[in-house]
Design a protein around this motif. Structure first.
Motif, PDB file in Angstrom:
ATOM      1  N   GLN A   6       0.825  -1.208   0.000  1.00 48.07           N
ATOM      2  CA  GLN A   6       0.000   0.000   0.000  1.00 48.07           C
ATOM      3  C   GLN A   6       0.860   1.260   0.000  1.00 48.07           C
ATOM      4  OE1 GLN A   6      -2.274  -0.316   3.559  1.00 48.07           O
ATOM      5  NE2 GLN A   6      -0.512  -0.077   4.897  1.00 48.07           N
ATOM      6  N   GLU A   7       0.485   2.186  -0.853  1.00 49.72           N
ATOM      7  CA  GLU A   7       1.128   3.481  -0.995  1.00 49.72           C
ATOM      8  C   GLU A   7       2.616   3.418  -1.341  1.00 49.72           C
ATOM      9  OE1 GLU A   7      -0.009   6.185   2.152  1.00 49.72           O
ATOM     10  OE2 GLU A   7      -1.958   6.385   1.189  1.00 49.72           O
ATOM     11  N   LYS A  64      -8.102   1.762   3.109  1.00 42.86           N
ATOM     12  CA  LYS A  64      -8.952   1.559   1.930  1.00 42.86           C
ATOM     13  C   LYS A  64      -8.575   0.302   1.154  1.00 42.86           C
ATOM     14  CE  LYS A  64     -10.280   6.285   1.806  1.00 42.86           C
ATOM     15  NZ  LYS A  64      -9.708   6.504   3.098  1.00 42.86           N
ATOM     16  N   GLN A 108     -10.860  -3.088   0.471  1.00 47.59           N
ATOM     17  CA  GLN A 108     -11.040  -3.415  -0.943  1.00 47.59           C
ATOM     18  C   GLN A 108     -11.944  -2.416  -1.661  1.00 47.59           C
ATOM     19  OE1 GLN A 108     -11.801  -7.662  -1.550  1.00 47.59           O
ATOM     20  NE2 GLN A 108     -10.939  -8.036   0.483  1.00 47.59           N
ATOM     21  N   LYS A 109     -11.666  -1.147  -1.438  1.00 49.31           N
ATOM     22  CA  LYS A 109     -12.385  -0.082  -2.144  1.00 49.31           C
ATOM     23  C   LYS A 109     -11.964  -0.090  -3.610  1.00 49.31           C
ATOM     24  CE  LYS A 109     -14.390   2.035   1.393  1.00 49.31           C
ATOM     25  NZ  LYS A 109     -15.811   2.264   1.513  1.00 49.31           N
ATOM     26  N   SER A 110     -12.859   0.344  -4.480  1.00 51.10           N
ATOM     27  CA  SER A 110     -12.530   0.361  -5.906  1.00 51.10           C
ATOM     28  C   SER A 110     -11.446   1.389  -6.177  1.00 51.10           C
ATOM     29  CB  SER A 110     -13.768   0.691  -6.736  1.00 51.10           C
ATOM     30  OG  SER A 110     -14.204   2.002  -6.471  1.00 51.10           O
ATOM     31  N   GLY A 111     -10.618   1.085  -7.140  1.00 50.10           N
ATOM     32  CA  GLY A 111      -9.511   1.968  -7.478  1.00 50.10           C
ATOM     33  C   GLY A 111      -8.240   1.650  -6.724  1.00 50.10           C
ATOM     34  N   MET A 112      -8.319   0.776  -5.734  1.00 47.02           N
ATOM     35  CA  MET A 112      -7.130   0.394  -4.971  1.00 47.02           C
ATOM     36  C   MET A 112      -6.589  -0.927  -5.513  1.00 47.02           C
ATOM     37  SD  MET A 112      -6.865   2.903  -3.018  1.00 47.02           S
ATOM     38  CE  MET A 112      -5.730   2.606  -1.708  1.00 47.02           C
ATOM     39  N   PRO A 113      -5.290  -1.186  -5.339  1.00 47.01           N
ATOM     40  CA  PRO A 113      -4.719  -2.435  -5.839  1.00 47.01           C
ATOM     41  C   PRO A 113      -5.315  -3.656  -5.139  1.00 47.01           C
ATOM     42  CG  PRO A 113      -3.003  -0.875  -5.262  1.00 47.01           C
ATOM     43  CD  PRO A 113      -4.286  -0.309  -4.772  1.00 47.01           C
TER      44      PRO A 113
END
Length: 141
Positions: free
Chosen positions: A24-25, A45, A49-54
């Protein structure tokens, strides 16, 4: 010589669809390497598992059960520490990997016995008998 080609092909097919899991990040900070670390924050996020995240590592990305533990040559990988352990291997489907604690003298014994039994040694290195030298010896005799 490659064995279990269909299993290796199935494993490769699944691996092609698998995303590259990144930390992450890691794209945001140079000090963070891309190697995988599980996101653990309360409001994270990526963990949610929010959309737009890996994508995060999940069991659904795993390879076929039959292909797990196979060496890229198609043989099953078995760690061997002495000559007696070679006896339980099947030369048609098993390959031997010498344990890292095995010394040079025992290594040469294991490799010689494995060649006698027709078992492939994955990490024989420089101790592996040269095929050309063996042919020359046979020709001289």
């Amino acid at each position: 010589m490659v064995i279990n080609e269909e299993l290796l092909a199935a494993r490769k097919k699944v691996a092609e669809k698998r995303p590259k899991f990144i930390r992450q990040e890691s794209w945001r900070y140079d000090r963070l390497a891309e190697n995988w670390r599980k996101p653990k924050g309360k409001d994270n996020k990526m963990r949610k598992q929010k959309s737009g995240m890996p994508a995060i590592v999940k069991v659904g990305y795993r390879g076929p059960r039959a292909a797990r533990g196979l060496h890229p040559s198609g043989y099953t990988d078995n760690v061997v520490h002495n000559v007696a352990e070679l006896a339980r291997l099947d030369p048609k489907k098993d390959a031997a990997r010498l344990g890292h604690t095995v010394g040079k003298r025992k290594r040469t014994e294991i490799i010689a016995k494995a060649n006698e039994l027709g078992i492939k040694v994955l990490n024989a290195g420089l101790l592996a008998p040269k095929k050309e030298q063996e042919k020359e010896k046979e020709n001289k005799e």
